[in-house]
Motif scaffolding. Structure first.
Motif, short mmCIF file in Angstrom:
data_model
loop_
_atom_site.label_atom_id
_atom_site.label_comp_id
_atom_site.label_asym_id
_atom_site.label_seq_id
_atom_site.Cartn_x
_atom_site.Cartn_y
_atom_site.Cartn_z
N HIS A 1 2.08 11.11 -4.75
CA HIS A 1 1.00 11.21 -5.74
C HIS A 1 1.53 11.86 -7.03
CE1 HIS A 1 -3.22 11.44 -6.93
NE2 HIS A 1 -3.08 12.73 -7.20
N GLY B 1 -3.72 10.90 6.15
CA GLY B 1 -2.75 11.65 5.35
C GLY B 1 -3.03 11.74 3.87
N VAL B 2 -4.11 11.11 3.39
CA VAL B 2 -4.35 11.06 1.94
C VAL B 2 -5.25 12.23 1.53
CG1 VAL B 2 -5.12 9.59 0.03
CG2 VAL B 2 -4.03 8.57 2.02
N ALA C 1 2.32 6.03 1.82
CA ALA C 1 2.92 7.37 1.83
C ALA C 1 2.10 8.32 2.70
CB ALA C 1 3.02 7.91 0.41
N GLY C 2 0.78 8.18 2.64
CA GLY C 2 -0.08 8.99 3.49
C GLY C 2 0.20 8.76 4.95
N ALA D 1 0.76 4.43 -2.24
CA ALA D 1 0.24 5.78 -2.03
C ALA D 1 -0.36 5.91 -0.63
CB ALA D 1 -0.80 6.12 -3.08
N LEU D 2 -1.13 4.91 -0.21
CA LEU D 2 -1.71 4.94 1.12
C LEU D 2 -0.62 4.85 2.19
CD1 LEU D 2 -4.86 2.70 0.55
CD2 LEU D 2 -4.74 5.20 0.63
N GLU E 1 -8.07 6.18 -3.32
CA GLU E 1 -7.35 5.30 -4.23
C GLU E 1 -8.28 4.16 -4.67
OE1 GLU E 1 -4.36 5.65 -5.48
OE2 GLU E 1 -3.82 7.45 -4.33
N LYS F 1 3.48 11.90 3.50
CA LYS F 1 4.13 12.28 2.25
C LYS F 1 3.30 11.88 1.03
CE LYS F 1 8.73 12.08 4.28
NZ LYS F 1 10.11 11.51 4.22
N TYR F 2 1.97 11.91 1.23
CA TYR F 2 1.10 11.49 0.14
C TYR F 2 1.22 12.40 -1.07
CZ TYR F 2 -2.91 10.28 -2.66
OH TYR F 2 -3.71 9.90 -3.72
N GLU F 3 1.15 13.69 -0.87
CA GLU F 3 1.16 14.63 -1.99
C GLU F 3 2.40 14.44 -2.86
OE1 GLU F 3 0.60 19.42 -2.95
OE2 GLU F 3 0.69 18.69 -0.87
#
Length: 237
Positions: free
Chosen positions: A149, A76-77, A139-140, A136-137, A122, A144-146
């Motif tokens: 970020h 997802g990242v 979130a990926g 962040a990871l 990252e 929902k990474y974007e």
């Protein structure tokens, strides 16, 4: 963190330039070292051109040595088109002002090229950045990474409080995100990114990889566009 040419590298490059040109000019023209020096002084634009060419050559060798690992995203990242055929890899840190400054350039590239896939690696090299990179990871892993970020750069610098604000703004399931952020998968990914960065000779963020180039610095929209087009990174907005 801006990319700079270390003094030792510059010294070695000068020795290489003078040695190479000295030998070449002596072989073909019978000129001695003092004339080589004069030639270079009369043509100073050759030195940065040779420096850039040398850096690109060495980066190309390092890129070839690591295979395709650098292009394989963590779950997802990704920014842009996940199925895109044009790939840009970015090594980033949420406490890096030059990474933040490059955010608009990446957004513009994505908007201009629907075939662009940006694989974000990252790489928390600044003090305190690890907690944001882990979230962040996570979130990926929630797709929902974007959103995280962008929110993290908006809420920076990195603190536990700013990370939570960004996570809430991105709509993360916080309980799951905290668990994922502390997972072995995330730890392994951060270690992998550090190893890749080291293998590519990167010393700071942002750092970038295209299909045939690896380079550092906030080079601006045109610089990134040129690199993606295969003409090498050019500085400027």
């Amino acid at each position: 963190m801006k990319s700079t040419l270390p003094t030792t590298f510059a010294t070695a490059l000068m020795a290489l330039v003078f040695g190479f040109l000295g030998a070449a000019l002596w072989s073909y023209s019978g000129l001695a070292d003092n004339r080589t020096r004069t030639f270079l002084l009369d043509n100073p634009d050759m030195l940065p051109q040779m420096a850039q060419a040398y850096q690109q050559q060495e980066a190309g060798k390092r890129l070839a040595s690591i295979g395709n690992d650098v292009y394989a995203p963590f779950e997802g990242v990704i920014l842009g088109n996940p199925q895109g055929g044009t790939v840009l890899v970015e090594f980033t840190d949420y406490n890096c002002p030059y990474c933040e400054a490059s955010l608009a350039d990446v957004d513009r590239l994505v908007a201009d090229n629907p075939d662009l896939k940006v694989v974000v690696r990252e790489w928390p090299i600044f003090e305190g950045s690890d907690v944001a990179a882990r979230m962040a990871l996570a979130a990926g892993m929630q797709g929902k990474y974007e959103a995280f970020h962008a929110a993290m750069f908006e809420n920076g610098p990195v603190t536990p409080e700013s990370v939570e604000r960004a996570a809430r703004a991105a709509g993360l399931d916080l309980d799951r995100a905290r668990t994922d952020a502390a997972s072995d998968a995330v730890t392994v990914e951060l270690a992998r990114n550090a190893t890749l960065a080291q293998s590519l000779g990167f010393g700071g963020t942002p750092a970038w990889v295209t299909s045939d180039a690896a380079f550092e610095g906030a080079v601006g929209f045109e610089g990134l566009k040129s690199a993606l087009e295969g003409s090498g990174p050019q500085t400027g907005g």
